[in-house]
Design an enzyme around this catalytic site. Sequence first.
Site: not given
Ligand code: PGA
Length: 277
Positions: A103, A15, A13, A179, A173, A229, A101
């Site tokens: 976010e 983003k 992803n 992140g 997640e 992460s 997601h």
């Molecule tokens: P990350 O993000 O690996 O940077 O923690 C995962 C995601 O949001 O899909």
Amino acid sequence: MTEQLRKTIIAGNWKMHKTRHKGRELAEQIVAAIKHHHKDLPEVVLCPPFTALHDVVQAAHNSPVSVGAQNMDSRTSGAFTGEISPTMLTDVGVDYVIIGHSERRQFFGETDNGVNLKLKSAIEHKLVPIVCVGESLEEREANLTDSLVARQVTAALAGVSEADTKTLVIAYEPIWAIGTGKTCESVEANRVCKMIRTTVSEFYHGEANKAKAEKGGVGDHVSVLYGGSVKASTIDELMAQSDVDGALVGGASLAAEDFVPLIESAQKRIKQQLSRV
Ligand code: PGA
């Protein structure tokens, strides 16, 4: 159905990162790195921003790499300024779409109901949905992880047929691990992924048919990924878990040298599973 028959997936992803040029370059590097070990590869899905989709689709052409979008609207067209429809995605050659997601839920007001509408629309348009679920730190600390995640899963599945559910992908997640560098312990990730599977089965088979809900049910067909992460140093342990069928990766999907080892780790999982069949 046994675990080895579920699809193992490594999805990146990106983003809001990568211009068209940079996105194409990264996709080409990933394609080149895995070109020579086709056999027993996981499903590799790259999810760039909308503007880079066409370039990444071209870079992935005739390769084992698939392309996904990070979001879509549930409607096919209309006066919805700024939105992208599922038909626009299939038109550009996209196969997967991330839905719900955290976010999007956190910053763009996405609700369980909206996720459900998008999920049904994605299925209708032959896009494979990657539905994201997961709890915040406060919810985890209040012991709400299982009930919250189960609620997100069942809300997403409302009105979706058993056959269609068998084709979808769910990503667990935990928001506090996204992140942040804090990975959820792999054993705990596995426990929640398994709980998601059981929730899916119970949704279709009901409490009354508990045996089927636990083994051999609809949930046994669904690929459940972990995200938060994920990186080269944590992937092997995750891939050794019975119910983690792959990873949805943010930060470590932005450079080929970070992402390719994740694909290789998933490939090892597949080889081990096949050797046990
Ligand atoms: P990350 O993000 O690996 O940077 O923690 C995962 C995601 O949001 O899909």
